[in-house]
Design an enzyme around this catalytic site. Structure first.
Site, PDB file in Angstrom:
ATOM      1  N   GLU A 141       8.198   0.912  11.906  1.00 17.19           N
ATOM      2  CA  GLU A 141       9.180   1.697  11.898  1.00 17.19           C
ATOM      3  C   GLU A 141       8.670   3.046  11.868  1.00 17.19           C
ATOM      4  O   GLU A 141       8.141   3.770  10.692  1.00 17.19           O
ATOM      5  CB  GLU A 141      10.142   1.394  10.713  1.00 17.19           C
ATOM      6  N   LYS A 157       0.798  -1.203   0.087  1.00 21.32           N
ATOM      7  CA  LYS A 157      -0.001   0.072   0.165  1.00 21.32           C
ATOM      8  C   LYS A 157       0.879   1.345  -0.208  1.00 21.32           C
ATOM      9  O   LYS A 157       1.371   1.813   1.040  1.00 21.32           O
ATOM     10  CB  LYS A 157      -1.044   0.131   1.465  1.00 21.32           C
ATOM     11  N   CYS A 167      13.488  10.014   8.996  1.00 15.88           N
ATOM     12  CA  CYS A 167      13.322   9.919  10.391  1.00 15.88           C
ATOM     13  C   CYS A 167      14.464   9.540  11.172  1.00 15.88           C
ATOM     14  O   CYS A 167      14.543   9.500  12.278  1.00 15.88           O
ATOM     15  CB  CYS A 167      12.531   8.525  10.421  1.00 15.88           C
ATOM     16  N   GLY A 221       1.182   4.545  13.482  1.00 15.02           N
ATOM     17  CA  GLY A 221       1.515   3.186  13.836  1.00 15.02           C
ATOM     18  C   GLY A 221       0.788   2.573  15.069  1.00 15.02           C
ATOM     19  O   GLY A 221       0.498   1.482  15.294  1.00 15.02           O
ATOM     20  N   GLU A 275       8.749  15.529  16.225  1.00  9.68           N
ATOM     21  CA  GLU A 275       9.413  15.055  15.012  1.00  9.68           C
ATOM     22  C   GLU A 275       8.671  16.367  13.888  1.00  9.68           C
ATOM     23  O   GLU A 275       7.568  16.264  13.664  1.00  9.68           O
ATOM     24  CB  GLU A 275       9.155  13.908  14.406  1.00  9.68           C
TER      25      GLU A 275
END
Length: 402
Positions: A163, A88, A197, A146, A296
């Site tokens: 991840e 996906k 990341c 996530g 982040e």
């Protein structure tokens, strides 16, 4: 196509996306001999065997920052293990994955082994995570999404590897090779426009070298060649979309409102009135615990912070919810190992920064995810271990007396 979808310089698309994908395939093409079980001599009358079997159908949910490379990080070990794959792709970067599927078909990969399901994450991604026919979910993306993947996958007890986000520290001690640390920190902070990341987002400099490092660092930033991503001379391109451009700019504004000072960038680079360009940005005087030091940003924004002692540096490095990657610069090997053990992150570099190697296990601690990709651990994600116990004696004896 990769550059047109992502906005990254074409030299990065060629060297990292294409080159890294090829290297990953080459590594796993020679790893099939590692799918070995064990033979265990339990006692003189019993031998046990372990057999490795594919987990089943694996769904891979891919982000937009490295759409080809991160796909192959998952495709290669999954196929090696004997799993079929459903990918996906991110809504913004689907075209390249379709081209990969087309090339795989032309190369002779049987129909149904590699499948692509495009669509919004909330629809296509959610459907894959819920589907009872999917045995394994490999997700790369934000920590918030996530968590939802993990919650949903629990409904069918699917195997999950995640991840997720990062807020990488790079700690530079006074005995470091300053010129080398500057060059690596430039790449670490601004490679792929900071949409990475493992990007160096918190640059921690010992007070003895702070001024020297920062002066050289800012001079080198001013020399980065910003331009059209399709120009082979361009070193720094655009961020992915208008929405993401606004998000990064809002973080810069938030940092300033919380007391930080912009000492490089902070806005569009001169001469780039069109496109989603954000100049390489450095923030100084950031307050501990402020938004830009903890969340982040996923853009070309680096916070520079001084420290005095090794313990202070370790405390600062660990003072976030993430634990994906980090860097350490020192000529003292004992200190390097001591600090590496103390920093709570899954992937560290010493006296270099950047470049995730297919032979090595990659994955984070804390809110940066669970499980590993790459290396032999990356294969384990797609394997079940079955134990077969064999009795070799003459009689198993009687348990019941009657």
């Amino acid at each position: 196509m990769n550059t047109r979808e992502t906005g990254k310089p074409i030299r990065e698309s060629a060297a990292v996306e294409i080159g890294g994908s090829v290297r990953t395939l080459e590594y796993y093409s020679g790893a099939h001999t590692r799918l070995n079980g064990e033979t265990i001599q339990v006692n003189e009358n019993q031998i046990s065997l372990t057999i490795k079997e594919p987990v089943g159908v694996a769904a891979h949910i891919i982000p937009w920052n490295f759409p080809l490379l991160l796909s192959f990080w998952k495709i290669a070990p999954a196929l090696l293990a004997g799993c079929t794959v459903v990918i996906k792709p991110a809504e913004l970067t689907s075209c390249g994955i379709f081209e990969v599927a087309k090339l795989c078909s032309e190369a002779g990969l049987p129909d149904g082994v590699l499948n692509v399901v495009p669509g919004a994450g909330s629809v296509a991604g959610q459907a894959l995570t819920e589907h009872p026919g999917i045995s394994k979910i490999a997700f790369t993306g934000s920590t918030e999404v996530g968590k939802n993947v993990m919650r949903t996958a629990a409904g069918n007890i699917k195997r999950v590897s995640l991840e997720l986000g990062g807020k990488a520290p790079c700690v530079v001690f006074p005995d470091a090779d300053v010129d080398g640390a500057v060059e690596a920190s430039l790449r670490g902070g601004f490679f792929n426009q900071g949409e990475n990341c493992t990007a160096v987002t918190r640059l921690m400099l010992h007070e003895k070298i702070y001024d020297q490092f920062l002066s050289t660092y800012l001079d080198r930033i001013s020399r980065i060649k910003i331009g059209n991503p399709e120009d082979t001379e361009t070193e720094f391109g655009t961020v992915i979309s208008k929405e993401h451009y606004n998000s990064v700019m809002n973080y810069i504004e938030k940092g300033v409102s919380e007391g930080a000072r912009v000492i490089a960038g902070g806005d569009r680079p001169a001469g780039f009135d069109k496109g989603y360009y954000i100049a390489p940005t450095v923030l100084e005087d950031v307050r501990p615990g402020s938004t830009v030091t903890r969340e982040e940003i996923f853009g070309p924004v680096v916070c520079v912070m001084p420290f005095r002692t090794e313990q202070e540096a370790v405390t600062m490095a660990n003072d976030v919810e993430y634990g994906l990657a980090g860097g350490i610069w020192t000529r003292d090997i004992n200190r390097a190992l001591r600090v590496a053990k103390a920093i709570k992150a899954g992937y560290l570099w010493v006296n270099t920064y950047g470049g995730i190697i297919p032979e090595t296990p990659y994955g984070g601690f804390k809110q940066s995810g669970i499980g590993k990709e790459l290396g032999s651990e990356g294969i384990d994600n797609y394997l079940e271990t079955k134990c077969v116990n064999i009795f070799t004696g003459k009689s198993t004896g009687k348990w019941y007396r009657g």
